[in-house]
Design an enzyme around this catalytic site. Structure first.
Site, short mmCIF file in Angstrom:
data_model
loop_
_atom_site.label_atom_id
_atom_site.label_comp_id
_atom_site.label_asym_id
_atom_site.label_seq_id
_atom_site.Cartn_x
_atom_site.Cartn_y
_atom_site.Cartn_z
N SER A 95 0.77 -1.04 -0.10
CA SER A 95 -0.20 -0.08 -0.01
C SER A 95 0.95 1.08 -0.01
O SER A 95 1.74 1.45 -0.88
CB SER A 95 -1.12 -0.26 1.31
OG SER A 95 -2.16 0.90 1.03
N ASP A 209 -10.75 -4.41 -3.99
CA ASP A 209 -10.21 -3.62 -3.17
C ASP A 209 -11.17 -2.57 -2.51
O ASP A 209 -11.76 -1.99 -3.45
CB ASP A 209 -8.97 -2.82 -3.70
CG ASP A 209 -8.11 -1.98 -2.87
OD1 ASP A 209 -8.70 -1.07 -1.84
OD2 ASP A 209 -6.72 -2.30 -2.90
N HIS A 264 -8.51 -4.99 0.91
CA HIS A 264 -7.03 -4.42 0.86
C HIS A 264 -6.29 -4.58 2.43
O HIS A 264 -5.41 -4.80 2.43
CB HIS A 264 -7.31 -2.72 0.71
CG HIS A 264 -6.09 -2.17 0.90
ND1 HIS A 264 -5.55 -1.92 -0.58
CD2 HIS A 264 -5.30 -1.32 1.47
CE1 HIS A 264 -4.22 -1.15 -0.36
NE2 HIS A 264 -4.24 -0.72 0.89
#
Ligand SMILES: *[C@@H]1O[C@H](CO)[C@@H](O)[C@H](O)[C@H]1NC(C)=O
Ligand SMILES: *[C@@H]1O[C@H](CO)[C@@H](O)[C@H](O)[C@H]1NC(C)=O
Ligand SMILES: *[C@@H]1O[C@H](CO)[C@@H](O)[C@H](O)[C@H]1NC(C)=O
Length: 289
Positions: A95, A209, A264
């Site tokens: 991320s 996500d 995510h």
């Protein structure tokens, strides 16, 4: 006797080659511990491997409150001070960590063999889902004032907030991402040279996500100008102009793109274990010569 000598020989040869060390970088609003599970899978698969998970500042808070230029500087200082990493290593960022590790390769010329990014944000983020991840008092600062210098100073997200309705302001006033993406008129050729030294550059995104929009930012795709349509590689400036060498890496067969299927927040955790073991661990299966 011969057999004994052969055994001795193979044992010596095997023990003299060690797995390349691994450097891990966590995402926003978390710390080095968030990568423990992933580190455990690597250690189980590659005995005696050296794995280090880096934390910048005090971790959780500073991952949000420090601009990314400063986080990358600290990250590089930690990595360069670690004697176990002197001969080179593989590196993985998750991320927000994806653009910290890439920035560190470009700006600090770290000796990285394979660079892996999990659910990255290479072409920034824009939209409500990511804002909701932030403490409430930060949301409006980012959505309305991201490109003000005072906000760039104090919120990491402002450094990769890519508003498709204000791309000129993004390129001019957003300090971090347009720089490491070489989107400004004065490019830094060192960034491109350093990316082209990689053996492999791996990018993943997850097709469910719930945080990163557009989720294809993980594959270096962003919103096209003035729309919420996602660009393709062929129509993006990054690939057409080969700003940091993405097209060259692709042509050289060094660019890998993968899709996972978890939330995510689960990307470095148990729900994604099979995906990581099957698709990502092979990139750590190499030794220092
Ligand atoms: C690493 O590669 C070797 C040689 O190809 C293979 O035998 C081994 O199973 C691999 N290890 C892992 C954990 O993938
Ligand atoms: C390019 O980046 C390198 C590494 O951060 C830096 O040392 C150099 O000054 C930069 N060059 C230009 C022209 O900005
Ligand atoms: C993108 O461009 C490449 C080469 O320029 C071409 O081979 C490929 O088919 C294009 N892909 C799409 C989806 O248009």
């Amino acid at each position: 006797m011969l057999r004994f000598i052969f055994l001795l020989f193979t044992t010596t040869v095997l023990s003299s080659s060690t797995y390349r060390p691994v450097v891990l970088m966590h995402g926003i609003l978390s710390g080095a511990n968030d990568m423990n599970e992933l580190a455990g899978w690597i250690r189980t698969s590659f005995p005696d491997i050296y794995v280090v998970s880096i934390e910048v500042g005090n971790g959780e808070d500073d991952s949000l409150l420090w601009p990314l230029e400063k986080q990358v500087e600290q990250f590089c200082t930690s990595v360069l001070a670690d004697e176990n990493l002197r001969q080179g290593f593989n590196m993985l960022g998750y991320s927000q960590g994806s653009i910290i590790v890439r920035g560190a390769v470009e700006k600090c010329s770290l000796p990285v063999h394979n660079l892996i990014t999990l659910s990255g944000i290479h072409q920034g983020v824009f939209g409500v889902p990511y804002l909701l991840k932030l403490p409430a008092e930060f949301r409006e600062l980012v959505s309305k004032y991201a490109y003000e210098s005072a906000v760039q100073d104090v919120i990491s997200v402002a450094g990769y907030w890519r508003d498709p309705d204000q791309l000129n302001r993004y390129i001019a006033d957003c300090r971090y991402l347009p720089d490491i993406n070489n989107e400004r008129e004065a490019r830094n050729e060192t960034y491109r040279e350093n990316m082209l030294k990689l053996n492999a550059f791996v990018m993943t995104y997850t097709d469910i996500d719930e945080v990163v929009t557009p989720s294809r930012s993980g594959w270096f795709m962003g919103y096209a100008p003035n729309t919420l349509d996602v660009e393709t590689w062929n129509d993006s400036r990054q690939f057409k102009e080969d700003l940091i060498g993405m097209r060259t890496l692709l042509e050289q067969g060094k660019l890998y793109t993968l899709t996972s299927h978890v939330r995510h927040q689960d990307v470095p955790h148990a729900p994604n274990r099979d995906f990581i073991i099957e698709n990502i661990l092979p990139f750590f299966n190499n030794t220092l010569s």
